[in-house]
Design a protein around this motif. Structure first.
Motif, short mmCIF file in Angstrom:
data_model
loop_
_atom_site.label_atom_id
_atom_site.label_comp_id
_atom_site.label_asym_id
_atom_site.label_seq_id
_atom_site.Cartn_x
_atom_site.Cartn_y
_atom_site.Cartn_z
N UNK A 53 91.97 -82.62 52.92
CA UNK A 53 93.06 -82.55 53.82
C UNK A 53 94.06 -81.45 53.57
N UNK A 54 94.63 -81.16 52.46
CA UNK A 54 95.54 -79.95 52.37
C UNK A 54 94.84 -78.79 52.54
N UNK A 55 93.55 -78.66 51.96
CA UNK A 55 92.88 -77.55 52.21
C UNK A 55 92.32 -77.21 53.76
N UNK A 56 92.14 -78.18 54.59
CA UNK A 56 91.99 -78.12 56.01
C UNK A 56 93.55 -77.74 56.49
N UNK A 57 94.55 -78.26 56.24
CA UNK A 57 95.92 -77.84 56.81
C UNK A 57 96.14 -76.35 56.32
N UNK A 114 105.42 -70.79 55.90
CA UNK A 114 104.55 -72.20 55.95
C UNK A 114 103.28 -72.12 55.49
N UNK A 115 102.49 -71.03 55.68
CA UNK A 115 100.96 -70.83 55.36
C UNK A 115 100.84 -70.62 53.73
N UNK A 116 101.98 -70.01 53.40
CA UNK A 116 101.93 -69.65 51.92
C UNK A 116 101.77 -71.25 51.06
N UNK A 117 103.06 -71.80 51.39
CA UNK A 117 103.27 -73.10 50.90
C UNK A 117 101.91 -74.01 50.95
N UNK A 118 101.61 -74.08 52.21
CA UNK A 118 100.38 -74.94 52.42
C UNK A 118 99.15 -74.50 51.63
N UNK A 158 100.05 -75.34 47.93
CA UNK A 158 99.94 -77.11 47.72
C UNK A 158 98.39 -77.35 47.76
N UNK A 159 97.42 -76.99 48.44
CA UNK A 159 96.04 -77.09 48.50
C UNK A 159 95.37 -76.62 47.23
N UNK A 160 95.65 -75.37 46.75
CA UNK A 160 95.17 -75.18 45.69
C UNK A 160 95.66 -75.75 44.40
N UNK A 161 96.78 -76.08 44.29
CA UNK A 161 97.34 -76.79 43.08
C UNK A 161 96.68 -78.26 43.25
N UNK A 162 96.36 -79.02 44.39
CA UNK A 162 95.58 -80.26 44.59
C UNK A 162 94.12 -80.01 43.93
#
Length: 236
Positions: free
Chosen positions: A18-22, A188-192, A195-199
């Motif tokens: 979900x985070x990668x999609x976001x 916003x895109x950078x934070x998303x 977060x996705x790559x951390x997960x």
């Protein structure tokens, strides 16, 4: 009987997806194209996220190395090996995305810029980690050598991070101590993406640690089975 603990991996996998999609939506649809570089600038979001995952990996490997030298528990060696494997993959992606980004912007695939040079040195250091790991057969000695190398190799991580600030560099410094030179939608895109790559990093580390632990158990069982016929012969 106590109930078996729940496996968090399916939930973590779903959250990562979900985070990668976001992140993909935020990068390609929400964030605007950069005024000068255009669409190629969007590589930056994944470039920086891969760098974060690489730094997390090598920091984990360093901490695991210290923990092993203190405790002599092989579980820390397994964690360190898994972290270095993942870190090396993400460092390769950092170098690759950096070259793809730099080619249209700098008109060159590679320059001996301080940031690029120290990143390449980091890659070579931890690539050598696996050469050392395959060269030493004795388990405890190999774990000791690899722990020391992970700790020493970690010294290059803050050098890579600070290189564009300490020396004259053409590499852009987007995030400064007091400001971020980006539009709000880009932030916003950078934070998303971060977060996705951390997960994704957590998920990969968990799976790799489990795989290496199972491989270690299989190897231990094989050694026991090899010793049993010899022991039976001695008793006879």
């Amino acid at each position: 009987m106590k109930p078996l603990p729940r496996n968090p991996e399916p939930i973590l996998t779903l959250c990562t997806a979900l985070l990668l999609a976001a992140a993909l939506y935020a990068v390609f649809l929400h964030a605007p194209a950069e005024r000068v570089m255009g669409l190629v600038q969007k590589i930056f979001y994944f470039h920086l996220s891969c760098a974060l995952a690489a730094f997390l990996s090598f920091t984990t490997a360093c901490a695991a190395g210290v923990a092993y030298l203190v405790s002599r528990n092989l579980k820390w060696d397994i964690l360190g090996a898994a972290a270095v494997e993942i870190g090396l993959v993400f460092t390769t992606l950092v170098l690759a995305t950096g070259m793809l980004w730099g080619r249209p912007v700098w008109n060159a695939w590679w320059t001996w810029d301080p940031r690029l040079t120290t990143s390449l040195i980091l890659w070579f250091i931890f690539a050598s980690y696996f050469i050392l790991r395959s060269a030493v057969e004795q388990r405890q000695r190999r774990a000791t050598y690899c722990a020391v190398m992970a700790i020493v190799g970690f010294v290059d991580v803050p050098i890579v991070f600070l290189s564009a600030r300490l020396w004259r560099s053409i590499h852009p410094v987007v995030i400064k101590a007091d400001s971020i030179n980006m539009a709000p939608a880009m932030v916003t895109a950078l934070l998303a993406s971060l977060a996705a790559f951390t997960a994704l990093w957590v998920l990969l580390l968990q799976r790799r640690v489990r795989t290496l632990a199972l491989a270690e158990r299989i190897l231990t069982m094989e050694h026991r089975l090899d010793r049993e016929p010899a022991l039976s012969t001695e008793r006879k």
